[in-house]
Design an enzyme around this catalytic site. Structure first.
Site, short mmCIF file in Angstrom:
data_model
loop_
_atom_site.label_atom_id
_atom_site.label_comp_id
_atom_site.label_asym_id
_atom_site.label_seq_id
_atom_site.Cartn_x
_atom_site.Cartn_y
_atom_site.Cartn_z
N HIS C 101 40.35 21.93 32.56
CA HIS C 101 40.74 20.52 32.58
C HIS C 101 39.46 19.70 32.45
CE1 HIS C 101 43.75 22.45 35.22
NE2 HIS C 101 44.59 21.55 34.80
N ASP C 104 37.61 19.44 35.67
CA ASP C 104 37.00 20.66 36.22
C ASP C 104 35.53 20.74 35.88
OD1 ASP C 104 39.60 21.48 36.80
OD2 ASP C 104 39.74 22.79 35.04
#
Lengths: 439, 439, 439, 439
Positions: C101, C104
């Site tokens: 993501h 992240d």
């Protein structure tokens, strides 16, 4: 300083009120079955959900708007502000009790000594607020599940140091609960269970859990703490399997380890349903075994598989819960603690009020419905009739244990035509309950 | 001949009545939102549960006391008696509709010809009873799941002969439904699914299922049957996985196979919850997709994992169900069919009345609550306000599909301060619903 | 700098190895069905679980020991270290793909511009690490669920500004995915659903969701991103009901909104079971509808009601999953992404290796079992035989849509004796699968 | 007369055999841990599923093809044939034990006397077949749930006559079990529970249940029946809530009513999972409490909410089940009873063999895996290490109950640096189990 500006004490305005900041059904001084509503219900605020919870969930960050937490970033100062917020909230809500974990009220320090000092400092303030307001402590408890040291359990940890640490923490939590004249002390074993049996010595862990509880009982005697001990059943979450699975499991444990006279149950609605039971079943079982202690009043979503801790708004369920409580003689040391959190998307300050009003009104309705069912003996008369065969003849002999298989066989062989079964009338009974709910 | 001696037509007596043989809330002629309650609700009797079900369960034998079944042991004679019983029951209950499977009303013969002859003979009687009483057929259906020939499915059987047999049976069932002027015809695929994927060609089976439904549509046109076709979703039970899992799945299937204009859904409360949904979700989804057809009104036990088909007594749920139906414009061809059975221990004749009264009263309460919510625009006004950002500015552009990612990025980069999120107010809304329920 | 000192590249040592840092079954270069194991399986590391997850759960704090996170407290510096850790880990594990993501890999900034700048800076490093190692990006995605702005949804938010914000975020995430030559881009709608229908305009929200996806498709064309779009179904959690409930629901949505040619599914094992399905069912359904994209390889605990995201170790399930994938023609753009986290009590660095080894070995076993089942045509031959009646005679006519109800009735009336049903042989088939698993 | 023509005694042919009528893993005489496989496993046939079950389910009629039931329509003659079929089946399968309910083996008569006479007549034949074949009775039981007289319970009926009837029936069932030298007698309380608490006096019902069991204990002493009594837990189905919910609940009941020395548990895999537990948990709990009796070996479908009673084929689960049994010292009076039925669509005679072969092979694999785990001390050594802190120092003091909260506090305050927690290594352990399964 006033934290909830513009919100005054919540009052009863009756069922037609459109005021979201008013009770529609909860009328604290109103007498029901000869007792004030507030003394039947003994509503309690859960410090953790109301003061500490921030809306985090496993997939997202905090959402709650709590302006008082913006005042300072110092944890101890924040903790002090929260005490003031808590008591203002309880006063405005008309909540006469509260419950807390040690770590809810004061931040953990780097050492135990520091943690305990923090606690003492905050407890001073709480004590003075209690004196000021008359609000009482329903029960205290120790948080033995959040810190990473409890990753494998507290009293059931494979690591004896952790057992000792947990003991130390509970010792202090009991002391402050005593100081605040708490009427109970609760054990919820969120990490007392296992993730996999592959690495678990379940017997040793359960034995140790019992040892821990015996130490608590001994220490209570030593310091003269006379509050009631509770165990709170929950089947799973956070661990895959928790030892205090449900009421039956806890009762079994208490009997096995000779703790049945020292502990009662703190039963939570959402935990009941996660274990596959109705709340009224769990209370009935506790009453039948003499261990009904207190109630964590919330509700779950039965289509979801985790603890949602919603404010109780299902009036059918509050009615049946209150019925079982009344049938069991009402609360002694316990009460209705709102172990309930506003939804993550109900993030405004107002929602804290709306949530509690929703729950208090729903339980007020439940109480009144239950009281009328009890007064009219709707259920009890039906039971007396349904089981009347055990009051006479062979049924009486069975109950009095005067007969065995041979006598019963003889009775049956002589009788030929059995007494008929009678319809259970479930649908009719459910209709009648509805009539009592809607009125 | 009168079968329910001593029971007269069930009347509305109001909420204070203690008469178990009276409606407390269902007042058929009372106007709600300008329409009679009975025309909103269109209650229907399920022939199978009321006339055929005997209380058997997987662990036990029949329990139901049905004196009319003792009159004769000849299946056809028994079937004729049951028609009379059914219509007397519906008349006394004030049920103006019914639903049936072909095999409910007439016994299967040794040959199809015999089965069809049996059907014709019984349909004659039903027709004359319908004329006599004015009671109407809500929908008919074919039982394609009980006979062992359907052990591996009907239209999804691996055996083409069984497909052909099922077609033959549905053809006849459609013919009698047309003859009785049924306003609908339902497909519930109890065996249209699989026990294990290890032996299943799912694609061929679903293709064949679609072929089967197209044949039904074609045949309806051919014979001039203008009733509405319904598919009834259910996720599992009896088979491990059923193709008509839930509303979303069925809608997907109908779209894929170009059947979306020919079928609507018959949604059952207990099936909704078995699939992990609330009933109001399932209805909302159907309405949003233009396929709300009819409702099987019952309730399940959310702590149990199978279809309990209980009479609906949860007034919170009936209110939300009726709200969605009203919001969707009400029933056109469909109605509220009591696909509900008295409990196995509610085995007396009286319980048939108590069960239906319980359900009709619960839905009457639900209707009135829903109507007031609708009239007061409690929910709708809140929605309009909550989503108002899509009525203007960038929100309007989004809805009108005038913008893409680049325009939205530009908008955001220019804006800096976003419009605030607003609390969802779930607890407050739940409180308000309670006020509408209790009044 | 080496972060996993003392741990060298994990090698295949065969089933007798006692070395916890070795593969027992996964032999990447070994040919199965003419293709290397690693090219069948295309294992991918999930950046979020491996680099970001810290062991927090709803009842407790972080537990994970991640020494590299102690090096610095500056979020951007930490993010840079993590890239190095990630690639060293993937190299040592032999993982040739990863997924992430946006949030992240780089911390969110105070402004979008800052967030995007952070991303660019980290993506530079990732790009160079990819070049250095040959490791590829399986898919990228945007985190539209953690930040409080998404509390009521992202593309389904009632607040148009949030929709715009989400669009902006996805735009950038698509751009970096393109830059890193990602073979896919995934949408998981963790907040695209509702908590209660009482405050939800489901139709508008779903329409908006579709609009959002169309914008993504348009933007991909504009920038020349040719990766595959995926939607990842999940029924609930975090929201009470998520729109992408299961594969059938998503397929229905894609068809309704004319997105079926632009999206495939990213199917997760634990999400499948939370929706009441087996993983092989979900894959079969995707294959049958031409939308199998990629797989999130993990497993749940079927006795728990939430997403446990465990490393897959159930070899029966990996075998059936791989069978369906092989049957569907194998992966094209997709692969097996370990959306799996080590247990909260598996907190050591070593456990990251043990978890991935466990999962890779389990899938290697599954692949080999599935390949032999496929080569031996155990299941396919049985299916061909079981459904053979549709290859000839009336069955063929049905499949070719040459007959309708009337022809089928005529066929049945003439036939009298139906072809017999045949036993489904489930127990025998399950035995045979066991033989293939144990060998 | 031979009923299974063309099927000879099932032999062990090894894991490569393609013969569906052969064992691939179960080699009865093979020694494992110094004991023959057959003596570890003690497989038993369930008379009800194998001889009586006909494939009916709540939605459909019988499907099973059982040619021997066509020989005669006289129930007693049919019962006699079934005895012969049963013993031929057990001989051919190599099943050395069986279990039955009274009503499985002989039809109920119009009077108790007639029912008992029927039983005696059939028991004569069974006795001679047992003598002929050496096959033994694992346990007997009385069916107190199928007849409509038990609609509201047997020993927990509100009707004292029914209690007496049940006593009479159990008395006879105990007598025939004794006569056939059964090593156990089981109570499964399918109707000992409630449908709704609204009409239930749970305390009286449970007291009566205990009285009933005490009568059974007394009568056993009187007639010299020395078999082991078992209670079989099940949470629900057929009733909404059953008193013998799970092992913990039954243990609690046995302790409360002073029956803990007279009863052990008969634990069923599918009942364990319906109660939310793994089978190995249930066995571990029974072993830890000294009440492991016997096992009903089957498996459920964890995605379904009812008792599917499938033949056990999950080798991971059979391994863990056998591990717990070995760890508990193996069976004494008990064994592995196949309370399992072939699927409704596995309706041929051959499937009875395939089902049992599947189950016996799966348990043979499980035994061998478990034995190797036990011999290699994989799990036990890890446990010893993991809990070693309780063998010395403060841990030893805790276990020996030499310390209380004050001593533990003192210890902790002195210690400052706690012993570290260690990773639970769940993923690694699961990998190792897989290595033992696959070999």
């Amino acid at each position: 300083m006033e934290y909830f500006k513009g919100i005054t004490k919540i009052k009863y305005e009756g069922s037609d009120s459109k005021n979201p900041f008013a009770f529609k059904y909860y009328n604290p001084e109103e007498k029901v079955l000869g007792k004030k509503m507030k003394d039947h219900l003994k509503f309690s605020m859960a410090y953790w959900h109301t003061l500490v919870a921030d809306g985090k969930d496993p997939f997202g960050n905090a959402t709650m708007e709590r302006p008082w937490d913006e005042i300072t970033t110092d944890p101890m100062e924040q903790a002090k502000v929260r005490v003031k917020v808590a008591f203002e909230f309880m006063e405005k809500m008309g909540l006469e009790y509260f419950c807390f974990h040690d770590r809810d009220i004061a931040p953990e320090g780097k050492t135990i000594e520091q943690s305990n000092k923090n606690l003492d400092e905050i407890v001073d303030i709480i004590e003075s607020e209690m004196k000021r307001t008359g609000i009482k402590l329903l029960w205290g408890t120790a948080n033995l599940f959040s810190n990473k040291r409890f990753v494998n359990g507290a009293s059931t940890s494979p690591n004896a140091d952790i057992f000792a640490f947990a003991a130390t923490q509970v010792k202090k939590a009991m002391e402050i609960t005593k100081r605040l004249d708490g009427s109970g002390f609760t054990f919820w074993g969120g990490r007392e269970g296992y993730e996999t049996l592959l690495n678990t010595d379940m017997k040793l862990e359960q034995d140790n859990f019992a040892r821990f509880l015996h130490m608590a009982v001994d220490y209570a005697k030593e310091i003269g703490f006379e509050g009631q001990f509770y165990i709170e059943p929950k089947p799973k979450e956070p661990t895959k399997h928790q030892y205090d699975f449900d009421s039956a499991t806890v009762i079994s444990f208490l009997r096995k380890y000779d703790l049945i006279n020292d502990f009662k149950l703190n039963i939570e609605t959402n935990h009941a349903t996660l274990a596959g039971h109705t709340m009224n079943h769990e209370i009935r079982l506790a009453v039948d075994n003499g261990v009904l202690g207190s109630v964590d009043a919330n509700q779950g979503d039965l289509l979801l598989g985790w603890d949602t801790d919603q404010f109780p708004t299902n009036i059918h369920d509050t009615a049946l819960t209150m019925y079982e409580i009344i049938r069991g003689g009402g609360f002694n040391t316990g009460g209705l603690n709102f172990d309930a959190k506003v939804r993550r998307s109900s993030f405004s300050v107002e929602d804290l009020f709306y949530g509690h009003i929703a729950g208090m009104d729903a339980y007020a309705v439940g109480l009144k419905v239950a009281a009328r069912l009890w007064e009219d003996r709707v259920i009890e008369d039906n039971l007396a009739k349904r089981y009347s065969s055990y009051k006479k003849g062979i049924g009486k002999d069975i109950v009095e244990e005067k007969v065995g298989f041979k006598e019963l066989e003889k009775y049956i062989l002589n009788k030929k035509v059995l007494d008929l079964n009678e319809s259970g009338r479930q649908e009719l009974l459910e209709s009648i309950i509805n009539q009592y709910i809607i009125g």
